[in-house]
Write a protein that holds these residues in place. Structure first.
Motif, PDB file in Angstrom:
ATOM      1  N   GLY A   1     -54.162  -2.310  55.140  1.00  0.00           N
ATOM      2  CA  GLY A   1     -54.913  -3.237  55.991  1.00  0.00           C
ATOM      3  C   GLY A   1     -55.234  -2.646  57.350  1.00  0.00           C
ATOM      4  N   ILE A   2     -55.332  -1.308  57.411  1.00  0.00           N
ATOM      5  CA  ILE A   2     -55.738  -0.717  58.679  1.00  0.00           C
ATOM      6  C   ILE A   2     -57.211  -0.368  58.611  1.00  0.00           C
ATOM      7  N   ILE A   3     -57.832  -0.329  59.781  1.00  0.00           N
ATOM      8  CA  ILE A   3     -59.288  -0.240  59.877  1.00  0.00           C
ATOM      9  C   ILE A   3     -59.674   1.216  60.066  1.00  0.00           C
ATOM     10  N   ARG A   4     -60.361   1.793  59.094  1.00  0.00           N
ATOM     11  CA  ARG A   4     -60.740   3.192  59.211  1.00  0.00           C
ATOM     12  C   ARG A   4     -62.165   3.314  59.750  1.00  0.00           C
ATOM     13  N   VAL A   5     -62.354   4.197  60.734  1.00  0.00           N
ATOM     14  CA  VAL A   5     -63.683   4.398  61.307  1.00  0.00           C
ATOM     15  C   VAL A   5     -64.152   5.831  61.073  1.00  0.00           C
TER      16      VAL A   5
END
Lengths: 482, 482
Positions: free
Chosen positions: A283-287
């Motif tokens: 649930g981490i946001i990858r950019v």
């Protein structure tokens, strides 16, 4: 030697909040890094005891100097080391003798520099393991804590604003540059920065566990080239991400990037689809790049969470409406269906030929009421109050100063709108002359409204915010998953 | 009535280069668009005859005024119409009687406003077809020609710089905003701008044919919501793209965007994968948003064409090296293999532990030579001269003013390098404090070096430039196709 997790986390805390610090390699020569390191500690107002270590001096910058760490009389919780790589093992042995709990090794010339460096790393890691010391680095600028003024940065840095965002960066130099960039271009402040360097001991997961408990950290941003212990990272980041948003920029995603990372920080490449899966599971946001990282840090730092996924778009010029609608669909959000109340209210201010819909072409309203400021206030108020609108993207345009048609006084527009604090996420993009862009950005960000140079980035930021806060809820849109 | 292509193109030329122009709806009231329209024509120095048309006035802004177009004594090649939609058919009949060759209809209230508007469009198109007149619009700000000062813009605009880029925008308002933005933030000038509005007659293909022959147009940028005649667009754009790069931003790519476009300019949506195929076949460059459009306009406007696809990256901080390598692979380019000469030269300026490779970590060289300026000059010179390097991406970083380590005087760095004109594409990105970013951008773009706020955008721009200029050549990289 295995340590229980609580103890490990406590030791990492010491690296950010030490009771006393030794600076090994401190110097009064402003051409050397050891000068700025001490200078920063003094200038940023670190309140603990500072012990410069340098065998050739009695005092440095007014502080009593010691020849070796183990000759310091008071408690030394952390040592910062900035001497040539070859000398580091001896310094480590001195630290071990002194019962130092953590060291930040700024020196380079280790794993990133070839076989000899790898050997040195093994040697110092052995010393640390034996004595229970933790190592941050080597090959890094280390840490910064804006709340107590503690830093191991050896490049001159500005005094940072305190704020909700904490950063983990694989490379310390990059962290320092990011720091200056954020301080001069972004509307939020920072809490902690960790530059991990070669990550031979303390890694992303250790810092994440510290940030998890740190009350001053609300948003976490990570730049990583490699992740050493993927299993632990997944477990820790998954737990932390439930409490605080984690945004990660992971480079070395391609074959060429992986090769470059090996030279840079000695990172071993992770297959990119595997890392992608880790991010989704945790649930981490990858950019994808620094710009996106900064875009998301900004919205997470200053926006309230949305209550749903329905976007209201207010755009000047129809092109802004069309491109916004495209972006809303592309980023997995929905266009809000405006309530009857909103429609009826706006109808009064729309010329008969105008088609009222969302995205709202606010130019229609400007034409009818004859004033950009009034049209913006009316539209924003209607959208703010509409229970069908969960968040707002405002697309402003402007011409040269003196072309009155789209010029607005931001203060006056927002003085009538419930914005303190804003109850819904509201972002703005501005396409205009440079002068107007600067003016609008400054004014709006002071009011807590993140601005972006592109409406695509507006919606991308809203999309990330929504996915994070509404995760697990029963969203209606099919493409709406993290 | 069918016209032969040559005649059609000739008539479009008249809309940009008319011998005489009637302004129907001209007024002296600065609150009205008809005022700025005339004001712009006078202020921008249009040299042809200007005839204001307004039945209530004798003169407007010092020019003799006429009650109807067909009462004007001199030749009127083009008429600009800015009266209420209902009155446009009669004005058209007057124009037909006067043998006007082209009209620009700025008025709105046509196809974009519903059924009645569609009827009006059919009526005026009928009048035009019968008399052989061409129509630009309706619902647009029309055209601008920086080379003769001719414009039909009815919003106050600045006097534009002449330059190599011409723009076709579906919506005139958007074109005007883009114009101001470009003039105040971009290093190049403009040649022609066409805002097509509802495109009931003159469309993208007509303008493309005119730009094809226009000696002042070197680069073409398009913003479109819909393409009416896809077959002709493919045929024309394919031919023009062989001579001049065409960069297109086509919105209304999603279901929601398509719906918004229908309300905005009455455009019928094209299936996005079909439009993508058209672009690939025609060899035109499709972009995803305004930012990418501006990024590519800049590099095509000011960079020389590359001779191959091998990128040399010079980056300060290793993170810049790793992310650049990723970007090079992602955008289908190759990392240059530095020549022995370059390697030997750089070896002299690298500390023993430093690993020399491309991307070049210029920080290593700075550490050895002790000076950012010298390290940048050395690296750039080596890469400029290296026959294995086809283009260069420079990644600069900077801290606060006074942190000397990465501060460089751009003028001094480039005074020793062959850059007038630069023989290879060279782009730069700058991550620093706002102050330093502004300084570097200004200085470098004055030297003809496009700068971007992100190294991903550096490489994306180089990728587009390379794909365009090396199209059809036997490129080695497998992913290297347009």
């Amino acid at each position: 030697m295995m340590m229980d997790p609580e103890k490990r986390c406590g030791m990492v805390r010491g690296i950010f909040e030490p009771q006393g610090v030794a600076v090994v390699g401190a110097t009064e020569d402003p051409a050397k890094s050891g000068y700025f390191l001490l200078r920063n500690l003094i200038d940023l107002g670190y309140g603990g005891k500072i012990y410069p270590v340098n065998r050739n001096r009695e005092t440095i910058l007014g502080l009593k100097c010691y020849p070796k760490v183990n000759k310091i009389p008071g408690e030394v919780e952390t040592a910062i080391i900035i001497v040539p790589a070859m000398e580091v093992p001896q310094v480590m042995r001195d630290c071990a003798e002194k019962k130092v709990k953590g060291v930040v090794i700024c020196s380079s010339g280790f794993g990133e520099a070839g076989v000899e460096g790898v050997k040195l790393e093994k040697e110092i890691l052995g010393i640390a393991r034996e004595s229970g010391m933790r190592i941050l680095g080597p090959n890094t600028t280390g840490v910064m804590n804006t709340y107590n003024g503690f830093t191991s940065s050896f490049v001159k840095i500005s005094k940072p604003r305190k704020g909700p965002v904490s950063i983990i960066a694989q490379t310390g130099m990059f962290a320092s540059v990011l720091l200056e960039h954020i301080l001069t271009t972004q509307p939020y402040g920072l809490s902690k920065i960790a530059g991990l360097g070669n990550k031979i001991d303390v890694d992303d997961s250790d810092i994440l566990e510290y940030f998890e408990e740190d009350p001053n950290t609300k948003v976490i941003a990570i730049y990583a080239e490699g992740i050493r212990d993927g299993r632990r990272f997944l477990e820790v980041s998954r737990r932390v991400a439930m409490k605080k948003p984690i945004i990660i920029l992971k480079s070395a995603r391609t074959r060429l990037g992986g090769k470059a990372a090996l030279t840079h920080t000695g990172s071993i490449m992770v297959r990119d689809e595997i890392f992608d899966a880790v991010c989704k599971t945790a649930g981490i946001i990858r950019v994808g790049d620094i710009e996106e990282l900064l875009d998301l840090m900004k919205i997470f730092a200053i926006s309230p969470p949305p209550r749903g996924d329905r976007v209201g778009v207010i755009a000047y010029t129809g092109a802004g409406c069309v491109m916004s609608a495209d972006a809303v669909e592309s980023y997995g959000l929905r266009l809000a269906e405006l309530s009857n109340k909103t429609m009826n209210m706006l109808r009064m201010y729309t010329p008969p030929f105008g088609i009222l819909t969302n995205p709202l072409d606010a130019e229609l309203i400007r034409m009818k009421v004859g004033d950009a400021e009034k049209s913006m206030r009316l539209s924003l108020e209607a959208f703010m109050k509409d229970p069908n609108v969960d968040m707002i993207s405002l697309v402003m345009v402007g011409l040269t100063k003196g072309s009155k048609i789209w010029e607005v006084d931001v203060g006056r527009v927002f003085s009538n709108i419930e914005l303190d604090p804003p109850e819904k996420p509201l972002v703005a993009t501005i396409l205009a002359s440079r002068e107007l862009i600067d003016y609008y950005r400054e004014e709006m960000e002071n009011l807590g409204i993140p601005t972006y140079p592109s409406l695509l980035r507006n919606i991308r930021a809203l999309g990330a915010l929504t996915r994070y806060y509404l995760k697990g809820r029963n969203l209606t849109h099919p493409s709406y998953s993290n």
